[in-house]
Design a protein around this motif. Structure first.
Motif, PDB file in Angstrom:
ATOM      1  N   UNK A   1       0.840  -1.204   0.000  1.00  0.00           N
ATOM      2  CA  UNK A   1       0.000   0.000   0.000  1.00  0.00           C
ATOM      3  C   UNK A   1       0.878   1.260   0.000  1.00  0.00           C
ATOM      4  N   UNK A   2       0.384   2.309  -0.603  1.00  0.00           N
ATOM      5  CA  UNK A   2       1.151   3.549  -0.734  1.00  0.00           C
ATOM      6  C   UNK A   2       1.723   4.089   0.589  1.00  0.00           C
ATOM      7  N   UNK A   3       0.938   4.136   1.655  1.00  0.00           N
ATOM      8  CA  UNK A   3       1.487   4.714   2.889  1.00  0.00           C
ATOM      9  C   UNK A   3       2.719   3.948   3.390  1.00  0.00           C
ATOM     10  N   UNK A   4       2.717   2.637   3.171  1.00  0.00           N
ATOM     11  CA  UNK A   4       3.883   1.870   3.621  1.00  0.00           C
ATOM     12  C   UNK A   4       5.093   2.183   2.757  1.00  0.00           C
TER      13      UNK A   4
ATOM     14  N   UNK B   1       3.596  -9.686   4.874  1.00  0.00           N
ATOM     15  CA  UNK B   1       2.599  -9.280   5.859  1.00  0.00           C
ATOM     16  C   UNK B   1       1.793  -8.029   5.486  1.00  0.00           C
ATOM     17  N   UNK B   2       2.473  -7.030   4.982  1.00  0.00           N
ATOM     18  CA  UNK B   2       1.789  -5.758   4.745  1.00  0.00           C
ATOM     19  C   UNK B   2       1.342  -5.570   3.306  1.00  0.00           C
TER      20      UNK B   2
ATOM     21  N   UNK C   1      -0.571  -5.621  -0.364  1.00  0.00           N
ATOM     22  CA  UNK C   1      -1.955  -5.252  -0.703  1.00  0.00           C
ATOM     23  C   UNK C   1      -2.835  -6.446  -1.039  1.00  0.00           C
TER      24      UNK C   1
ATOM     25  N   UNK D   1      -5.091  -9.484  -1.386  1.00  0.00           N
ATOM     26  CA  UNK D   1      -5.983 -10.016  -0.349  1.00  0.00           C
ATOM     27  C   UNK D   1      -5.342 -11.237   0.297  1.00  0.00           C
ATOM     28  N   UNK D   2      -5.482 -11.328   1.570  1.00  0.00           N
ATOM     29  CA  UNK D   2      -4.987 -12.507   2.278  1.00  0.00           C
ATOM     30  C   UNK D   2      -3.498 -12.493   2.585  1.00  0.00           C
TER      31      UNK D   2
ATOM     32  N   UNK E   1      -1.690 -10.983   4.903  1.00  0.00           N
ATOM     33  CA  UNK E   1      -1.331 -11.166   6.312  1.00  0.00           C
ATOM     34  C   UNK E   1      -1.480 -12.629   6.703  1.00  0.00           C
ATOM     35  N   UNK E   2      -2.611 -13.200   6.272  1.00  0.00           N
ATOM     36  CA  UNK E   2      -2.851 -14.601   6.604  1.00  0.00           C
ATOM     37  C   UNK E   2      -1.783 -15.485   5.962  1.00  0.00           C
TER      38      UNK E   2
ATOM     39  N   UNK F   1       1.361 -15.397   7.969  1.00  0.00           N
ATOM     40  CA  UNK F   1       1.238 -16.222   9.181  1.00  0.00           C
ATOM     41  C   UNK F   1       1.346 -17.702   8.831  1.00  0.00           C
TER      42      UNK F   1
END
Ligand SMILES: Cc1cc2nc3c(=O)[nH]c(=O)nc-3n(C[C@H](O)[C@H](O)[C@H](O)COP(=O)(O)OP(=O)(O)OC[C@H]3O[C@@H](n4cnc5c(N)ncnc54)[C@H](O)[C@@H]3O)c2cc1C
Lengths: 452, 390, 346
Positions: free
Chosen positions: C85-88, C278-279, C281, C283-284, C286-287, C290
């Motif tokens: 994502x842009x902010x990151x 982890x961060x 964009x 979908x999924x 983060x999962x 993990x």
């Protein structure tokens, strides 16, 4: 010998009273931008009875009494505006009763947050109190008196909402109790007796808290912080709305600051998550990130910057030395969460105008019922010009906060005046009546919340 | 030197007075600064002291006896250095010593400090006792004079003169003899190590004392030194190199921990008796030696129970910075030594073990004042080793 | 002009397209892989650009010595298909900005160990393994002057690397160094793989940390007490930029007497620690991160590893805690080596 000095020495013992220039100097200074004001005496009582005797004596002599805890509130709230006796309450730091099953602890008001945290860690590791981000030398009394907020503000509100009972020395010297303890029962509830809550938010000008029963809350084994970042400030209230809907966090703090550069013009949302097992932690993260915040991530406008960072309690703050100058002060304000974008923009503008790198932070109180939003201004204690700059920025911020519909938290006298100028006249008159009733000789921290 | 030359002019204003310096490592209480614990007024906390020093430098306040006492009440225990989170923390005690330097320079000293320094200058010890009585501690022990042995055993002023500390000095010597290592002592030729002189800010005298000792040590060919006192250990290790004195320095606990098998005693068995250990500041926080004394204690068979404040977070006995003589921290129920023995007593231990003659005398006196003689004995680790069975 | 030296012809001539067929996070057969690579080469959109988890592995898999990963990242940036994502991205890019003044530059003699952006880990560089080395980048406030920038490969920001790397190299040049041992794989990769691939001149020779450790250990052979541990190694993404040095992992293990346990996610099949996934964009993500961690640790456990050895501090940061919670002790390679020569680690 000076009769007041003699009386004080007789009450607290010679060791714990001083009218020497060294102590008067030390207690004349606040850590923030306030101009120094010397007390005439400093005394450090050990018991409520001693406090009571001092207050009675002060009424006779018509000399002001200024309660002081950790002295870390920054806004000059414990400076003796009219001189008199500064009462350093930190010797009153006992732990009186821990009731684990009823989740409360009764302490003397001068106990430090650090000591309480450490005590609980040792004796009741599954319980915690809401600890402010202030240095751990801050006292429980000083913190609730100014409606502080701590790391349990999101689930449970202001620290002053977590009181189960109090003992207060009135400005006329009587020792009163409030809550169930007043009828001889345990210290387990403040309600449902007639409301006499006249002591919080007054900066110690209506009485001196000597004992407090504080609610304790579950302290889970695993405590970690995750960080979510957005660039568009308009998104912050939405994200907080989602997170508070999930209700999985223990503390939510949004912040943005120019230095270090990674925080510049970005909004970090620190999310404290706790659990007794990894499964619980993962469940909470799943609800927050994979469900409530998924669309922000997939749209690329928000992202998880870090997970599973260890949380230290007490927290260590190095913020005072940003300018290598040993000083900073902030305006705290209580705001609706929806005001975050404007708070941020206006705060940044003020900082730019005063040539101070901007630092803003908002801690969620309740289910986003409000937010303590702070604007910090660093200064170099050795450079009066930077102190002046910071003071001006603080004053400007006080005005701005009220202008955009906020309330100033623990205002310095300057801010108190601004608040009272806007106050409903009937309310203001009631404040005056209450103060006069409780403190007929106006000896208790005079100059604070003074209605003209 | 004028006040304008104060060495820490550029950083002293950076103390925020947040109060971290009052706490031990685990935040147990605000009383881990010995002077603050004793007086409980902000002026006596490290932050208060730094602000006062700065006010003196800027002329906001004038020198006074009281100001000097506040400055000299600092026991140089380094708790503040340990706890302060700011980048200048390593210099905090130095900032206070530098203020003492100024007071020395200006001749503005509290009487007991003046006396302390004069005694060292005239007699080579802070008590003002004759130099020729220095070797009294060796009476009846079969200790050789130093003549080129591997180690010098240096006892220091307390060990040499204080009757209680002499026992510790003798106990260590007895154990060293037992190990069979080659060592000698200086007897009457020993002179003050100067650690406290440094802490009291008398730079010129430090130089004098150090240079004299260094010259003497070098003349005798001394390369390795075993000290009784952590204070002397600190002086030889950290101060003398400044004056060209490079020696291999050991605290006696460090030497003995490697020679445990040679000092096996068949004294009384500990039978589960409990001992607690008080970390001396100049061994612990100043020199990060926490394990050697504990290793020895564990070897005695006693059950070692830690006080809540231990190691980096230990509460100082209040004797540092010359206070074992100047006594700015004594005279109260809240004197650090008394707080400390109460803390030791609360662990349920019957022996409070120390590894410093300074702590030994401070704490033993405190035990007496507290009326705890029946319940708690203060002993040097060497004494415990001799009496116990390993 | 800094430009990637990517040889299209090699790619066309490639018989395997291992770059994508071996990818553990994409499911492509040879033909599909070839087709997607062609799209990428031409600057067209490809799902690979969206689905890439930025594990660097294709850089190693490529049998032709080409630079598929650098190409993918270049195209991600050109087409605005950034993994994060842009902010990151903004945060990451700003993170590397030095802001506390210039470092003090001293000319150094002899071998130098570069801590890069890990100045706060100098406590690892202790004892006889490191005697005689001069450390540079030891001040956390100044460390971004030594930051190799390759982190931005995860950010789809080749441009940032290219803009800044020259200045960083210049800082080293000011020290007048001729041989630099890099604490981190990523720095080593920056100066020995990335810089040559983009035609950036590096005026010093680089030595891989493990190569250094290995040689140092051989000179201290008499001090080595075989540790007899069973260990797993968490291979970091940046190790893919220096496959030729990866062999030193096993050489060190052999020398210090530890068993590198056989397991599924070893060597070429190493799994990403999840830190950069982890961060993301997608979908999924983060999962997925993990799940990768879970599989990876499970694999270590099944193989009986007592220790999980790290070189990359970022891997340590993401996996150290979960590894420890699974009763496997996380340890830096340097600390493991120090134990082997009888030193106490703190
Ligand atoms: C870096 C930093 C971070 C901070 N973060 C937070 C935060 O996260 N949350 C927060 O709530 N605060 C924060 N603060 C503000 C402040 O330090 C705390 O609220 C602190 O708890 C105040 O307590 P104190 O003992 O220092 O109060 P003092 O400053 O001593 O006193 C505050 C006021 O209360 C009065 N008072 C003190 N004790 C009593 C008593 N027993 N009875 C009656 N009146 C009394 C005083 O007269 C004064 O008016 C922060 C401060 C700093 C410097």
């Amino acid at each position: 010998m000076d009769p007041i000095y003699r009386a004080l020495a007789e009450i607290v013992g010679e060791e714990y009273v001083s009218d020497q220039p060294e102590e008067l100097f030390t207690y004349s200074k606040d850590l923030g931008t306030s101009e120094p004001i010397q007390p005439d005496y400093v005394a450090a009582p050990k018991t409520a009875e001693q406090v009571s005797r001092i207050v009675r004596m002060a009424n006779q002599k018509k000399v002001p009494v200024v309660p002081l805890g950790g002295g870390i509130s920054l806004a000059g709230l414990a400076l003796p505006l009219r001189g008199g006796i500064t009462l350093d309450l930190k010797r009153m730091d006992g732990i009186i009763e821990l009731n684990e099953k009823s989740r409360y602890i009764v302490v003397e008001a001068g106990i430090s947050h650090g000591k309480l945290t450490s005590y609980l860690h040792r004796h009741a590791p599954h319980l915690m109190h809401s600890e402010p981000g202030a240095p751990p030398a801050a006292t429980i009394g000083g913190n609730v008196v100014i409606h502080g907020q701590g790391d349990l503000a999101h689930p449970y509100g202001f620290n002053s909402d977590m009181i189960n009972g109090m003992e207060v020395v009135l400005p006329t010297g009587e020792i009163c109790r409030f809550g169930s303890c007043a009828i001889g029962s345990g210290w387990y509830t403040l309600h449902p007796l007639p409301d006499l809550g006249l002591f919080l938010g007054w900066s110690g000008s209506t009485g001196i808290l000597t004992k407090i029963s504080l609610r304790l809350f579950p302290c889970k084994k695993i405590r970690e912080m995750d960080i979510f970042v957005v660039e568009d400030e308009e998104l912050v209230p939405d994200i907080l709305y989602e997170l508070t809907h999930a209700g999985m966090a223990e503390d939510l703090v949004a912040w943005s600051q120019e230095i270090p550069p990674y925080g510049n013009r970005l909004h970090h949302i620190n999310i404290n998550i706790t659990g007794d097992s990894r499964e619980e932690m993962e469940f909470k993260r799943h609800l927050m990130f994979d469900i409530r915040l998924a669309r922000y991530i997939q749209d690329g406008v928000g992202g998880i910057a870090a997970v599973s960072q260890d949380i230290e309690r007490p927290q260590i703050s190095k913020s005072a030395d940003w300018k290598k100058g040993g000083g900073f002060e902030y305006v705290g304000s209580i705001m609706p969460v929806s005001a975050y974008p404007e708070c941020y923009r206006r705060g940044m503008e003020i900082s730019i105008r005063h040539h101070i790198p901007y630092t803003i932070l908002g801690r969620v109180i309740g289910s986003a019922h409000g937010m303590m939003f702070s604007y910090s201004y660093a200064f170099n204690r050795a450079d009066p010009e930077t102190v002046r700059q910071a003071r001006e920025a603080l004053h400007e911020t006080d005005h701005m906060v009220l202008e955009i519909g906020g309330t100033i938290w623990k205002p310095a006298v300057y801010g108190q005046q601004l608040v009272m100028e806007r106050m409903d006249p009937n309310t203001l008159q009631l404040m005056k009546k209450v103060k006069t009733l409780l403190d007929p000789n106006n000896i208790m921290n005079p100059g604070n919340w003074e209605v003209n | 030197m004028s006040l304008a030359e104060y060495k820490y002019q550029d950083i002293i204003h950076r103390c925020f007075r947040c109060g971290y310096c009052k706490f031990p490592t685990d935040w147990d209480d605000v009383t881990n600064c010995p002077a603050y614990a004793r007086y409980r007024l902000e002026s006596y906390s490290t932050g208060g002291r730094l602000w006062l020093i700065r006010a003196w430098l800027t002329g906001e306040i004038q020198w006074s006896q009281h100001l000097a006492e506040i400055v000299y009440s600092c026991a140089a225990c380094k708790n503040c250095v340990e706890k302060c989170p700011l980048s200048f923390h390593n210099d905090i005690v130095n900032m206070i010593i530098a203020a003492k330097n100024e007071m020395v320079e200006l001749g503005l000293l509290p009487a007991p400090v003046k006396k302390f320094l004069q005694n060292i200058q005239l007699h080579g010890n802070p008590y003002g006792l004759p130099a020729k009585r220095r070797k009294a501690w060796m009476d009846g022990l079969n200790i050789e004079s130093y003549h080129g042995q591997e180690y010098l055993y240096y006892v220091g002023c307390e060990g040499a003169y204080d009757t209680r500390a002499q026992l510790a000095a003798r106990a260590v010597a007895t154990l060293l003899l037992k190990t069979g290592i080659s060592f000698g002592a200086l007897g009457n030729d020993e002179a003050c190590d100067g650690n406290e002189v440094e802490m009291l800010g008398e730079d010129g005298l430090v130089e004098l004392v150090a240079e004299k000792n260094i010259k003497n040590f070098q003349k005798l060919g001394i390369k390795k030194i075993i000290t009784l006192s952590p204070h002397a250990y600190n002086a030889f290790k950290n101060i003398y190199p400044r004056f060209g004195g490079e020696f291999k320095v050991f605290h006696y606990t460090q030497v003995l921990q490697d020679l445990l098998d040679r000092i096996k005693q068949d004294g009384q068995s500990a039978q589960g008796a409990k001992v607690t250990y008080h970390d001396p500041c100049f061994l612990g926080r100043w020199n990060s030696e926490y394990e050697a004394p504990r290793t020895l204690l564990k070897a005695t068979g006693f059950q070692l129970i830690e006080m809540p404040r231990n190691k980096r977070g230990a509460l100082c006995c209040g004797g540092g910075g010359g206070n074992f003589v100047t006594d700015f921290l004594g005279g109260s129920e809240e004197s650090p030594a008394r707080i400390r023995v109460r803390e030791a007593h609360a662990t349920g231990a019957t022996i409070l073990a120390v590894a410093c003659p300074n702590c030994l005398t401070m704490l033993e006196d405190a035990v007496k004042v507290e009326g705890l003689e029946e319940e708690l004995m203060v002993k040097d680790i060497a004494e415990i080793l001799i009496e116990s069975k390993q | 002009m800094i430009e990637l030296d990517f040889n299209e012809k090699k790619c066309l001539a490639c018989k395997t397209h291992d770059c994508l067929t071996k990818c553990q996070y994409l499911d492509l057969d040879k033909d599909a892989a070839g087709m997607e690579m062609q799209k990428i080469i031409k600057g067209e959109d490809s799902h690979v650009l969206h689905d890439c988890v930025t594990c660097y592995a294709c850089e190693e898999y490529c049998p032709m010595g080409n630079h598929p990963f650098y190409l993918i990242v270049s195209r991600q940036e050109a087409l605005g298909i950034t993994p994060l994502p842009e902010p990151l991205i903004k945060r990451g890019v700003q993170m590397g900005i030095p802001f506390r003044g210039d470092p003090e530059i001293e000319e150094v003699q002899g071998p130098v160990l570069n801590m890069g952006a890990f100045s706060d880990l100098t406590h690892l560089i202790q004892g006889k393994l490191f005697e005689g080395l001069t450390l540079i980048s030891t001040d956390p406030r100044k460390m971004f002057h030594y930051f190799c920038q390759l982190m931005y490969l995860h950010y789809g920001r080749i441009s940032v690397i290219n803009e800044r790397l020259g200045k960083i190299i210049q800082t080293f040049a000011f020290h007048n160094v001729n041989q630099v041992i890099h604490f981190h794989d990523e720095c080593y990769g920056a100066y020995t793989s990335y810089a040559p691939a983009f035609g950036i001149h590096v005026p010093f020779q680089s030595v891989h940390f493990f190569e250094y450790l290995y040689h140092r250990l051989t000179t201290l052979k008499n001090d080595i007490q075989p540790l007899n541990f069973k260990v797993a190694y968490q291979r970091p993404c940046s190790s893919r930029l220096s496959s030729d040095k990866y062999a030193f992992v096993d050489k060190i293990f052999e020398l210090i007497g530890v068993e590198h346990v056989e397991r599924k996610y070893k060597h070429e099949n190493a799994l990403c620690c999840g830190g950069s996934i982890l961060g993301q964009k997608r979908a999924g993500s983060r999962a997925l991160a993990m799940e990768l961690q879970r599989k990876n640790i499970q694999d270590m456990k099944q193989a009986g590893a007592e220790f999980c050895v790290f070189n990359c501090p970022a891997c340590m940061l993401t996996m150290g805690k979960p590894v420890a919670e699974n009763q496997i002790q996380p340890i830096f390679m340097s600390d493991l080596c120090r134990m082997a020569v009888g030193e106490k680690i703190t």
